[in-house]
Design a protein around this motif. Structure first.
Motif, PDB file in Angstrom:
ATOM      1  N   LEU A 118       0.844  -1.196   0.000  1.00 58.42           N
ATOM      2  CA  LEU A 118       0.000   0.000   0.000  1.00 58.42           C
ATOM      3  C   LEU A 118       0.878   1.244   0.000  1.00 58.42           C
ATOM      4  CD1 LEU A 118      -2.694  -0.962   2.677  1.00 58.42           C
ATOM      5  CD2 LEU A 118      -2.628  -1.544   0.247  1.00 58.42           C
ATOM      6  N   ARG A 119       0.485   2.194  -0.816  1.00 53.88           N
ATOM      7  CA  ARG A 119       1.140   3.499  -0.837  1.00 53.88           C
ATOM      8  C   ARG A 119       0.095   4.543  -0.472  1.00 53.88           C
ATOM      9  NH1 ARG A 119       3.811   6.360  -6.224  1.00 53.88           N
ATOM     10  NH2 ARG A 119       4.910   8.054  -5.145  1.00 53.88           N
ATOM     11  N   ARG A 120       0.301   5.166   0.694  1.00 54.97           N
ATOM     12  CA  ARG A 120      -0.680   6.132   1.212  1.00 54.97           C
ATOM     13  C   ARG A 120      -2.068   5.505   1.285  1.00 54.97           C
ATOM     14  NH1 ARG A 120       3.244   9.758   2.802  1.00 54.97           N
ATOM     15  NH2 ARG A 120       4.691  10.056   1.076  1.00 54.97           N
ATOM     16  N   GLY A 121      -2.105   4.220   1.632  1.00 55.23           N
ATOM     17  CA  GLY A 121      -3.378   3.532   1.821  1.00 55.23           C
ATOM     18  C   GLY A 121      -3.961   2.898   0.579  1.00 55.23           C
ATOM     19  N   HIS A 122      -3.322   3.072  -0.599  1.00 53.12           N
ATOM     20  CA  HIS A 122      -3.844   2.532  -1.847  1.00 53.12           C
ATOM     21  C   HIS A 122      -2.914   1.440  -2.368  1.00 53.12           C
ATOM     22  CE1 HIS A 122      -6.824   5.744  -2.080  1.00 53.12           C
ATOM     23  NE2 HIS A 122      -5.851   6.606  -1.792  1.00 53.12           N
ATOM     24  N   LYS A 123      -3.503   0.320  -2.786  1.00 57.38           N
ATOM     25  CA  LYS A 123      -2.694  -0.795  -3.281  1.00 57.38           C
ATOM     26  C   LYS A 123      -2.011  -0.416  -4.585  1.00 57.38           C
ATOM     27  CE  LYS A 123      -4.044  -4.406  -5.637  1.00 57.38           C
ATOM     28  NZ  LYS A 123      -4.660  -5.681  -6.096  1.00 57.38           N
ATOM     29  N   ILE A 124      -0.710  -0.659  -4.664  1.00 55.52           N
ATOM     30  CA  ILE A 124       0.020  -0.409  -5.907  1.00 55.52           C
ATOM     31  C   ILE A 124       0.654  -1.686  -6.458  1.00 55.52           C
ATOM     32  CG2 ILE A 124       0.500   2.003  -5.338  1.00 55.52           C
ATOM     33  CD1 ILE A 124       3.370   1.155  -4.631  1.00 55.52           C
ATOM     34  N   LEU A 125       0.627  -2.767  -5.667  1.00 60.85           N
ATOM     35  CA  LEU A 125       1.321  -3.979  -6.098  1.00 60.85           C
ATOM     36  C   LEU A 125       0.920  -5.143  -5.189  1.00 60.85           C
ATOM     37  CD1 LEU A 125       3.796  -4.724  -8.076  1.00 60.85           C
ATOM     38  CD2 LEU A 125       5.160  -4.696  -5.993  1.00 60.85           C
ATOM     39  N   SER A 126       0.937  -6.341  -5.747  1.00 61.82           N
ATOM     40  CA  SER A 126       0.785  -7.552  -4.946  1.00 61.82           C
ATOM     41  C   SER A 126       1.921  -8.504  -5.269  1.00 61.82           C
ATOM     42  CB  SER A 126      -0.553  -8.249  -5.227  1.00 61.82           C
ATOM     43  OG  SER A 126      -1.634  -7.505  -4.720  1.00 61.82           O
ATOM     44  N   VAL A 127       2.385  -9.234  -4.255  1.00 61.24           N
ATOM     45  CA  VAL A 127       3.501 -10.170  -4.396  1.00 61.24           C
ATOM     46  C   VAL A 127       3.098 -11.494  -3.765  1.00 61.24           C
ATOM     47  CG1 VAL A 127       5.846 -10.682  -3.601  1.00 61.24           C
ATOM     48  CG2 VAL A 127       5.293  -8.396  -4.445  1.00 61.24           C
ATOM     49  N   TRP A 128       3.384 -12.591  -4.470  1.00 67.20           N
ATOM     50  CA  TRP A 128       3.163 -13.902  -3.864  1.00 67.20           C
ATOM     51  C   TRP A 128       4.197 -14.093  -2.760  1.00 67.20           C
ATOM     52  CZ3 TRP A 128      -1.349 -15.447  -4.987  1.00 67.20           C
ATOM     53  CH2 TRP A 128      -1.886 -15.394  -6.287  1.00 67.20           C
ATOM     54  N   GLN A 129       3.719 -14.318  -1.538  1.00 63.27           N
ATOM     55  CA  GLN A 129       4.615 -14.363  -0.386  1.00 63.27           C
ATOM     56  C   GLN A 129       5.583 -15.537  -0.443  1.00 63.27           C
ATOM     57  OE1 GLN A 129       2.587 -14.807   3.393  1.00 63.27           O
ATOM     58  NE2 GLN A 129       4.304 -13.938   4.527  1.00 63.27           N
ATOM     59  N   GLU A 130       5.096 -16.720  -0.769  1.00 60.83           N
ATOM     60  CA  GLU A 130       5.925 -17.917  -0.674  1.00 60.83           C
ATOM     61  C   GLU A 130       6.994 -17.973  -1.755  1.00 60.83           C
ATOM     62  OE1 GLU A 130       3.583 -21.449  -0.426  1.00 60.83           O
ATOM     63  OE2 GLU A 130       2.319 -20.680   1.196  1.00 60.83           O
ATOM     64  N   VAL A 131       6.687 -17.501  -2.946  1.00 60.65           N
ATOM     65  CA  VAL A 131       7.668 -17.560  -4.042  1.00 60.65           C
ATOM     66  C   VAL A 131       8.328 -16.216  -4.288  1.00 60.65           C
ATOM     67  CG1 VAL A 131       6.520 -19.489  -5.172  1.00 60.65           C
ATOM     68  CG2 VAL A 131       5.866 -17.147  -5.788  1.00 60.65           C
ATOM     69  N   SER A 132       7.906 -15.178  -3.534  1.00 57.14           N
ATOM     70  CA  SER A 132       8.463 -13.823  -3.639  1.00 57.14           C
ATOM     71  C   SER A 132       8.501 -13.364  -5.093  1.00 57.14           C
ATOM     72  CB  SER A 132       9.875 -13.780  -3.033  1.00 57.14           C
ATOM     73  OG  SER A 132      10.329 -12.449  -2.911  1.00 57.14           O
ATOM     74  N   ARG A 133       7.292 -13.273  -5.675  1.00 56.57           N
ATOM     75  CA  ARG A 133       7.177 -12.895  -7.070  1.00 56.57           C
ATOM     76  C   ARG A 133       5.980 -11.980  -7.260  1.00 56.57           C
ATOM     77  NH1 ARG A 133       6.559 -17.788 -11.046  1.00 56.57           N
ATOM     78  NH2 ARG A 133       4.389 -17.153 -11.268  1.00 56.57           N
ATOM     79  N   VAL A 134       6.142 -10.946  -8.080  1.00 55.20           N
ATOM     80  CA  VAL A 134       5.039 -10.028  -8.354  1.00 55.20           C
ATOM     81  C   VAL A 134       3.885 -10.795  -8.987  1.00 55.20           C
ATOM     82  CG1 VAL A 134       4.334  -8.028  -9.718  1.00 55.20           C
ATOM     83  CG2 VAL A 134       6.559  -8.032  -8.577  1.00 55.20           C
ATOM     84  N   VAL A 135       2.675 -10.530  -8.508  1.00 53.54           N
ATOM     85  CA  VAL A 135       1.501 -11.263  -8.993  1.00 53.54           C
ATOM     86  C   VAL A 135       1.247 -10.977 -10.470  1.00 53.54           C
ATOM     87  CG1 VAL A 135      -1.005 -11.498  -8.772  1.00 53.54           C
ATOM     88  CG2 VAL A 135       0.437 -11.447  -6.718  1.00 53.54           C
ATOM     89  N   THR A 136       1.279  -9.707 -10.875  1.00 57.32           N
ATOM     90  CA  THR A 136       0.988  -9.324 -12.259  1.00 57.32           C
ATOM     91  C   THR A 136       2.176  -8.558 -12.820  1.00 57.32           C
ATOM     92  OG1 THR A 136      -1.347  -9.097 -11.644  1.00 57.32           O
ATOM     93  CG2 THR A 136      -0.700  -8.224 -13.781  1.00 57.32           C
ATOM     94  N   VAL A 137       3.053  -9.272 -13.521  1.00 57.89           N
ATOM     95  CA  VAL A 137       4.286  -8.644 -13.994  1.00 57.89           C
ATOM     96  C   VAL A 137       4.054  -7.811 -15.254  1.00 57.89           C
ATOM     97  CG1 VAL A 137       5.835 -10.332 -12.972  1.00 57.89           C
ATOM     98  CG2 VAL A 137       4.910 -10.748 -15.264  1.00 57.89           C
ATOM     99  N   ARG A 138       2.858  -7.926 -15.869  1.00 62.69           N
ATOM    100  CA  ARG A 138       2.605  -7.138 -17.072  1.00 62.69           C
ATOM    101  C   ARG A 138       1.898  -5.813 -16.765  1.00 62.69           C
ATOM    102  NH1 ARG A 138       4.250  -9.821 -21.314  1.00 62.69           N
ATOM    103  NH2 ARG A 138       4.417 -12.091 -21.204  1.00 62.69           N
TER     104      ARG A 138
END
Length: 261
Positions: free
Chosen positions: A178-198
């Protein structure tokens, strides 16, 4: 019995005390007591009586009596027992191995006390360089480096970045940045990878911005940033849990030790 290092440290500090206007009141091989006056921006002078001690290479400083400062306040970087948390030793610790280092240490104490006077008035820590508590500091330091690469360092230093748990998916739990309360990114915790790389890269560079997968190593850096902030938050919460039974000193508007009225 004092060690050679302890005696040398105290001697160096005693010899350089006058450079910041500190008056030595008493001295032994391992301890100093000094009077140090700090000038407020208003022109008022605040006198501090300080006890400095070096035992087995560990240098500490605290008020002789809690006159101007609380006996314990994590938000004001005052340790349990009243000692000042002046720096994070692995990164910016000061080894008193020269006259110049002693001068630097005294200057750090003066700067710390000036920040304390401002904090008491503002009821918040006045600068952005406060370290996370305990072992959380190492993950804070790592997060600062990753945030710098993504153009998010100011957001992190100002407390504008936070990680919260998201839902579960193909690769387990997702963590949301979250940046200033707004989601800017999600990451898979177990594999440490951005959910949507595109998706557009969070660095915001380019017109239009590049997709994360095409923006250098920013996808990997973003996942490391999220992991570091998540670990920092966990360790910070664990640190505060250790002091959950301690009463808040009431000098700061926001403090994890405060209980609901």
């Amino acid at each position: 019995m004092s060690t050679t290092t302890d005696r040398s440290t105290i001697e160096s500090l005693r010899n350089r005390a006058s450079e910041v206007g500190a008056l030595v009141l008493s001295s032994t091989d391992t301890q100093l007591e000094v009077s140090l006056s700090i000038l407020r921006t208003s022109g008022a002078v605040v006198p501090f009586a300080l006890h400095i001690e070096c035992r087995k290479g560990l240098l500490t400083v605290h008020e002789v009596r809690s006159r101007h400062l609380p006996e314990f306040c994590p938000e004001r970087h005052i340790n349990d027992g009243g000692t000042f948390c002046l720096y994070w030793k692995p990164l910016d610790g000061i080894e008193i191995d020269s006259a110049e280092a002693a001068t630097e240490w005294w200057s750090t104490v003066v700067a710390f006390l000036r920040l304390q006077l401002r904090a008491a008035k503002l009821r918040r820590w006045p600068n952005r360089r406060g370290r996370a508590h305990g072992n959380a500091a190492q993950y804070q330091h790592a997060a600062e480096g990753f945030a710098r690469q993504l153009g998010l360092e100011d957001d992190l230093l100002e407390g504008g970045l936070r990680v919260v748990k998201g839902g579960r998916g193909a690769f387990g739990r997702a963590l949301r940045l979250l940046r200033r309360g707004h989601k800017i990114l999600s990451v898979w915790q177990e594999v440490s990878r951005v959910v949507t790389v595109r998706r557009p890269c969070i660095c915001g560079q380019g017109d239009p911005p590049k997709a994360m997968i095409c923006c250098g190593d920013h996808a990997a850096v973003a996942s490391q940033l999220v992991s570091s902030i998540d670990k920092m938050q966990q360790l910070e919460a664990a640190f505060m849990d250790m002091y959950a039974d301690r009463q808040c000193c009431g000098t700061m508007d926001e403090c994890p030790l405060k209980t609901e009225a």
